[in-house]
Design an enzyme around this catalytic site. Structure first.
Site, PDB file in Angstrom:
ATOM      1  N   GLU A 100      13.226  25.386 -11.904  1.00 27.13           N
ATOM      2  CA  GLU A 100      11.791  25.115 -11.424  1.00 27.13           C
ATOM      3  C   GLU A 100      10.825  25.521 -12.349  1.00 27.13           C
ATOM      4  O   GLU A 100       9.634  25.138 -12.402  1.00 27.13           O
ATOM      5  CB  GLU A 100      11.654  25.797  -9.933  1.00 27.13           C
ATOM      6  CG  GLU A 100      12.258  25.106  -8.917  1.00 27.13           C
ATOM      7  CD  GLU A 100      12.106  23.798  -8.677  1.00 27.13           C
ATOM      8  OE1 GLU A 100      12.354  22.891  -9.521  1.00 27.13           O
ATOM      9  OE2 GLU A 100      11.367  23.353  -7.859  1.00 27.13           O
ATOM     10  N   THR A 146       3.218  19.252 -11.240  1.00 28.98           N
ATOM     11  CA  THR A 146       2.925  20.371 -10.107  1.00 28.98           C
ATOM     12  C   THR A 146       1.937  21.303 -11.078  1.00 28.98           C
ATOM     13  O   THR A 146       1.342  22.180 -10.421  1.00 28.98           O
ATOM     14  CB  THR A 146       4.341  20.960 -10.062  1.00 28.98           C
ATOM     15  OG1 THR A 146       5.251  19.920  -9.471  1.00 28.98           O
ATOM     16  CG2 THR A 146       4.221  22.222  -9.227  1.00 28.98           C
TER      17      THR A 146
HETATM   18  P1  ADP Z   1       8.803  17.223  -8.666  1.00 27.18           P
HETATM   19  O1  ADP Z   1       7.886  18.225  -7.955  1.00 27.18           O
HETATM   20  O2  ADP Z   1       8.909  16.021  -8.320  1.00 27.18           O
HETATM   21  O3  ADP Z   1      10.006  18.040  -9.272  1.00 27.18           O
HETATM   22  P2  ADP Z   1       7.599  18.566 -10.950  1.00 27.18           P
HETATM   23  O4  ADP Z   1       6.177  17.779 -11.704  1.00 27.18           O
HETATM   24  O5  ADP Z   1       7.543  19.735 -10.504  1.00 27.18           O
HETATM   25  O6  ADP Z   1       8.020  17.048 -10.043  1.00 27.18           O
HETATM   26  O7  ADP Z   1       8.539  18.420 -12.262  1.00 27.18           O
HETATM   27  C1  ADP Z   1       8.905  17.259 -12.904  1.00 27.18           C
HETATM   28  C2  ADP Z   1       8.831  17.872 -14.259  1.00 27.18           C
HETATM   29  O8  ADP Z   1      10.231  18.603 -14.452  1.00 27.18           O
HETATM   30  C3  ADP Z   1       8.957  16.753 -15.199  1.00 27.18           C
HETATM   31  O9  ADP Z   1       8.000  17.306 -16.263  1.00 27.18           O
HETATM   32  C4  ADP Z   1      10.055  16.372 -15.711  1.00 27.18           C
HETATM   33  O10 ADP Z   1      10.123  15.848 -17.194  1.00 27.18           O
HETATM   34  C5  ADP Z   1      10.969  17.865 -15.730  1.00 27.18           C
HETATM   35  N1  ADP Z   1      12.292  17.746 -15.758  1.00 27.18           N
HETATM   36  C6  ADP Z   1      13.092  18.154 -16.659  1.00 27.18           C
HETATM   37  N2  ADP Z   1      14.532  17.869 -16.042  1.00 27.18           N
HETATM   38  C7  ADP Z   1      14.513  17.260 -14.793  1.00 27.18           C
HETATM   39  C8  ADP Z   1      15.332  16.673 -13.905  1.00 27.18           C
HETATM   40  N3  ADP Z   1      16.500  16.727 -14.020  1.00 27.18           N
HETATM   41  N4  ADP Z   1      14.939  16.057 -12.917  1.00 27.18           N
HETATM   42  C9  ADP Z   1      13.633  15.842 -12.769  1.00 27.18           C
HETATM   43  N5  ADP Z   1      12.573  16.653 -13.696  1.00 27.18           N
HETATM   44  C10 ADP Z   1      12.908  17.258 -14.531  1.00 27.18           C
END
Ligand code: ADP
Length: 307
Positions: free
Chosen positions: A128, A181
């Site tokens: 995260e 986020t």
């Molecule tokens: P969410 O709240 O849907 O998780 P976020 O914006 O917090 O969305 O997180 C997505 C970010 O994490 C993106 O920048 C994405 O490229 C990165 N990321 C890296 N690995 C993963 C993964 N396995 N699954 C989803 N997002 C990923």
């Protein structure tokens, strides 16, 4: 066991009054992931289908969370990961958390469960941190424990699982815009007034009590957010209309899922959840906003083995 296939649930964080501390897991929305043991002490992401995400271990949340687990383990080998990504990143229903939580839960199973759920949450929080610069636990905790979870404290980490009333359903609508986020955190104020604080912790206590007592009216009365929603809702198309119409259609409450743009509503019973879905669909169809919509029971198991 050399290989495991798991379902990694989507999650709704914050749940209106519990910013950064409350979350719940969904049943019918999530990713699938295959994790297998390899002799080399490393994490390799070999395949991602469904979304364009980095395969490099250090840039994918599942790799980073997996490395955190490997570092604390006495296992000599490593793991290979394949991800079937069904939750769109940046949707606000815990796309990154599903991968972080799924990876460490699956690895723990393959190693014979040496780690507790609390330790798995700590490893998943490293993922995260990569996704949003903040090691928050409000998505990964419900993904690992299932049901509703409260992060009572971050230092030391203290997760409290909260029972889920049988008839509680979630409706989630995702307008097809992306909000990172990290961006939606930047617009928040860092201080709150005592007056708003009093309202918020009254509601958080009320929601937790309502969940324990299966008191749907109390749950509904408590689903209010006086701190974050007034600021973040500005980023979400027609938020106020969606909310008003969902409440008219029978929702107990309605708010922003995680950092948005997804909007969630909780309802008593599947029929009400479906009526809420119809009202949300009509609202976005009328103004021409493309969307995905999901109806789901609350998932009381969290990540689970498939097949
Ligand atoms: P969410 O709240 O849907 O998780 P976020 O914006 O917090 O969305 O997180 C997505 C970010 O994490 C993106 O920048 C994405 O490229 C990165 N990321 C890296 N690995 C993963 C993964 N396995 N699954 C989803 N997002 C990923």
């Amino acid at each position: 066991m050399e290989e495991i296939k798991v379902f990694c649930p989507a999650t709704i964080a914050n749940v209106s009054c519990g910013f950064d501390v409350l979350g719940l897991a969904l049943d019918s929305v999530g990713d699938e992931m295959v994790v297998r043991k390899i002799p080399e002490k490393e994490i390799r992401i070999t395949k991602i289908i469904g979304q364009d995400l980095p395969l490099e271990t250090g840039k994918n949340v599942s790799g980073v969370a997996g490395l955190a687990l490997l570092e604390k383990s006495d296992y000599d080998g490593g793991f290979e990961i394949e991800i079937d990504k069904r939750i769109k990143p940046g949707s606000g229903i815990g796309s990154s958390a599903a991968s972080s939580a799924g990876a460490v839960w699956a690895m723990n199973e393959l190693l014979g469960k040496p780690f507790s759920k609390l330790e798995l949450v700590q490893f998943a929080m490293e993922g995260e941190k990569l996704a949003s610069d903040v090691a928050h636990a409000d998505n990964v905790a419900p993904a690992i424990y299932g049901g509703f979870t409260l992060v009572r404290s971050y230092a030391p980490l203290d997760i409290v699982p909260i029972p889920t009333p049988d008839e509680l359903f979630a409706t989630v609508i995702h307008p097809q815009i992306e909000i990172k986020t990290s961006d939606s955190r930047k617009i928040l104020k860092t201080t709150i007034s005592l007056e708003k604080g009093i309202k918020q912790w009254g509601n958080l206590g009320g929601l937790v009590a309502g969940l324990f007592q299966s008191d749907y009216d109390l749950i509904g009365r408590s689903l209010e957010d006086h701190i974050v929603e007034p600021i973040r809702s500005i980023l979400i198309p027609a938020f106020d209309d969606i909310k008003t119409n969902a409440m008219d259609a029978g929702a107990l409450g309605c708010g922003i899922s995680g950092s948005g743009p997804s909007i969630f509503a909780l309802s008593k019973g599947e029929n009400n959840a479906q009526n809420v879905a119809k009202s949300m669909e009509e609202t976005y169809k009328t103004i021409g906003v493309p969307f995905d919509i999901h109806i789901s029971k609350v998932n009381i198991h969290g990540v689970k083995k498939l097949g």
